[in-house]
Design an enzyme around this catalytic site. Sequence first.
Site, PDB file in Angstrom:
ATOM      1  N   LEU A  64     -32.939 -40.577  -2.335  1.00  0.00           N
ATOM      2  CA  LEU A  64     -32.393 -39.942  -3.524  1.00  0.00           C
ATOM      3  C   LEU A  64     -32.920 -40.597  -4.796  1.00  0.00           C
ATOM      4  CD1 LEU A  64     -28.733 -39.539  -2.207  1.00  0.00           C
ATOM      5  CD2 LEU A  64     -30.738 -38.103  -1.825  1.00  0.00           C
ATOM      6  N   ARG A  65     -33.659 -41.686  -4.630  1.00  0.00           N
ATOM      7  CA  ARG A  65     -34.399 -42.357  -5.711  1.00  0.00           C
ATOM      8  C   ARG A  65     -33.528 -43.054  -6.751  1.00  0.00           C
ATOM      9  NH1 ARG A  65     -38.811 -42.766  -2.784  1.00  0.00           N
ATOM     10  NH2 ARG A  65     -40.115 -40.900  -2.714  1.00  0.00           N
ATOM     11  N   HIS A 233     -37.887 -41.789  12.613  1.00  0.00           N
ATOM     12  CA  HIS A 233     -39.148 -41.056  12.458  1.00  0.00           C
ATOM     13  C   HIS A 233     -40.206 -41.422  13.488  1.00  0.00           C
ATOM     14  CE1 HIS A 233     -40.350 -44.652  10.274  1.00  0.00           C
ATOM     15  NE2 HIS A 233     -39.501 -44.394   9.314  1.00  0.00           N
ATOM     16  N   ASP A 306     -36.416 -36.587   6.140  1.00  0.00           N
ATOM     17  CA  ASP A 306     -37.227 -37.718   5.660  1.00  0.00           C
ATOM     18  C   ASP A 306     -37.667 -37.455   4.224  1.00  0.00           C
ATOM     19  OD1 ASP A 306     -40.100 -39.632   6.879  1.00  0.00           O
ATOM     20  OD2 ASP A 306     -38.239 -40.249   5.938  1.00  0.00           O
ATOM     21  N   HIS A 310     -41.271 -36.963  -5.160  1.00  0.00           N
ATOM     22  CA  HIS A 310     -42.153 -37.697  -6.070  1.00  0.00           C
ATOM     23  C   HIS A 310     -42.407 -36.891  -7.312  1.00  0.00           C
ATOM     24  CE1 HIS A 310     -43.297 -41.070  -3.587  1.00  0.00           C
ATOM     25  NE2 HIS A 310     -43.574 -40.292  -2.581  1.00  0.00           N
TER      26      HIS A 310
END
Lengths: 427, 328
Positions: A64-65, A233, A306, A310
């Site tokens: 979620l940055r 992953h 995942d 950006h």
Amino acid sequence: MRMRISGARVVDPANGVNEITDVTIFDGRVQSVGKVPDGFDAERVLDASGLVLIPGIVDLRARLREPGAEHKATIASESCAAARGGITTLCCPPDTDPIIDTPAVAELIHQRATASGHARVEVLGALTRNLDGRNIAEMGALKEAGCLGVSNAMQPVSDTEVMRRAMEYAATFGLTVFVNAEDPWLARDRLVHDGAVGTRLGLPGIPEIAESIGVARELLLVEQTGTRTHFCHLSTGPAVDMVRDARSHGLPVSADVAIHQLLLTEADVGSFDGYCHVRPPLRSLDDRARLRAGVRAGVLGSICSDHQPHELDAKLKPFSETEPGISALDSLLALVLGLVYDDELTLPQAVAALTSGPAATLGIDRGTLSAGAAADVCLFDPEEQWVLDDASMQSRGHNTPFKGHTCKGRVRCTLVGGRVVFESQPV
Amino acid sequence: MISTGKTLQVDAHGRLKHFLTIDGLERELLINILDTAESFAGVGERAVKKVPLLRGKTIVNLFFEPSTRTRTTFELAAKRLSADVLNINASTSSTTKGESLLDTLRTLEAMHCDMFVVRHAQSGAAHFIARHAAPHISVINGGDGRHAHPTQAMLDMFTIRRHKGDFASLKVAIVGDVAHSRVARSQIHALTTLGAAQVRIVAPRTLVPPGVESLGVTVHQHLRAGLAGADVVILLRLQNERMQGALLPSSHEYFQYYGVTEEKLAVADPDAIVMHPGPLNRGVEIDSDVADGPRSVILRQVSYGIAIRMAVMSMAIGSHAAAERELS
């Protein structure tokens, strides 16, 4: 509020439900699936004929940055995008900035998510302080702050003794350890899958055995410590086989796969397509086939987004300079449904991998429509076609190789705790 | 998802727009480049070493990796075509101040150039620039990371054709660090596209990239077996860094087992030629007797390089001119 959703195809794999029936919700919880209780006076009725109703999607890994990279995305923007994609619970790894190695950061994220009022956000705490792979984090405090597990995110724990002790300590507090299984030396400074495509492009490759060696080490440590461990992953066929064998021997392990690994291969890197720069890398056709088989067999119990949003500049560079990751919240459901339409998965298998599977891994009472469960629900139109593009993507990040893809299956309504958090048009 | 090497480089009429990699180009186009270079090969011997083909055009040498010989040959080629040349040594320019590649590109475009010759340490950099450059600009790849060095491969093919004739009967051995070599990759694509009978690579296991057989080569671990009956022996430069990082123990041992000497060449065809893209590491990949001997065509390669670059530059800028005429 009392709500009745009538006529949808209800798919709730945890309870073996796959039929057209009615669902009632009361006071934020599922009251019934099936015959509507006598005297149930709904304040709102959703006519869901032709639609599919599933438990709200539980996404095991979404970045979620926030805190630290708000120029890419925020908790508010991404939890909103999640809700629009039928995702009602997001789990965020600890590699924020600052890292989730103190309760304060976990609390910050929880508060921001609650204030935003869209999807629920769970967090994983750090396995080691600052993810340094040397000193274990205060896992007791992190658990108390609500962390559902611990992880070293993408940072390696090269020192086997540290990993063993970290796993033992996590087990002391009943925490699941989420691992990125990869031998750090074989993967260091490498970018793509080590094979013919990497050779042709002149890009350094990560061999398949980097993942196998990582998985092997962790499995032996699980055998030693008994710590519940989840492999994040997975990207290779051999790793799936190893996890399957471990589970059949009773080891407390689980695994997930990112949706893009079930669809793309190394060939999709094409002529240096930075949108296909992911970590672990896209691998061979054989790996993809074995990953799909792993989902069908339940070895890969969860499919996650995942999600790694950006800003534009992060991908506008020569391949090796791009930041890895795909923005995947907007497309998760539609791409998983694509596997159903291509006869790779049945609808119940797909829904389980998005709901009950990840919920079980996180140890939370969600991902089901059992009576009394929180009414986290996703209602979607399985036939509606739409194009994934800059206009339709809700996440702040638009970095996806699937741009331009025609998706089939679109969310009409999402409920969290019985409250409508997204509705495309009144149902 | 992304255009293939061919469609990015070649326009709808089969004309060369950008020259980024040999991979994906057709045999006819490669022959066309060789034939065009033949017509330029005589220019360097004349008193007035110029043809006016690219007069008024501006060519920018955008070199992010240091290079003297490649940049000089591109510069000479451009000047012999009467173009103006701008040399940007990006390792000392604003890139070290953190300017992105894209911003560097936009700044240069504002100065109205017609072509970029790009050399960069990252594989795919030339593709990136070609994809983002303004439509009228041609991009020539002067070497990108480990991926490609197409003009080097074409001058190598020119050399082979000049000295050995048709490719169909030739056994070619490429000896050395193929794993890290953009020259080797481009040579392999060119040789297989031009129909060489056998393309062999000779290297220790640590320097053989995975899946390389899929490019159409056979792999040899022993020099003598790899050189047996070879018509063309191409040596690759071994960089000093390879002796660190667990790939090779020492240049001494490399020379023992993979260095080409007169004695090792005895198993090759008696008329075999020896090539090297330069610069040479004498006593590592090649013995001085071979480098200076009768089979070496190494110095000729350098002069052919100018003709090849003249050919590629005039073809690429020529395609844009032709396309513009068609549109107007």
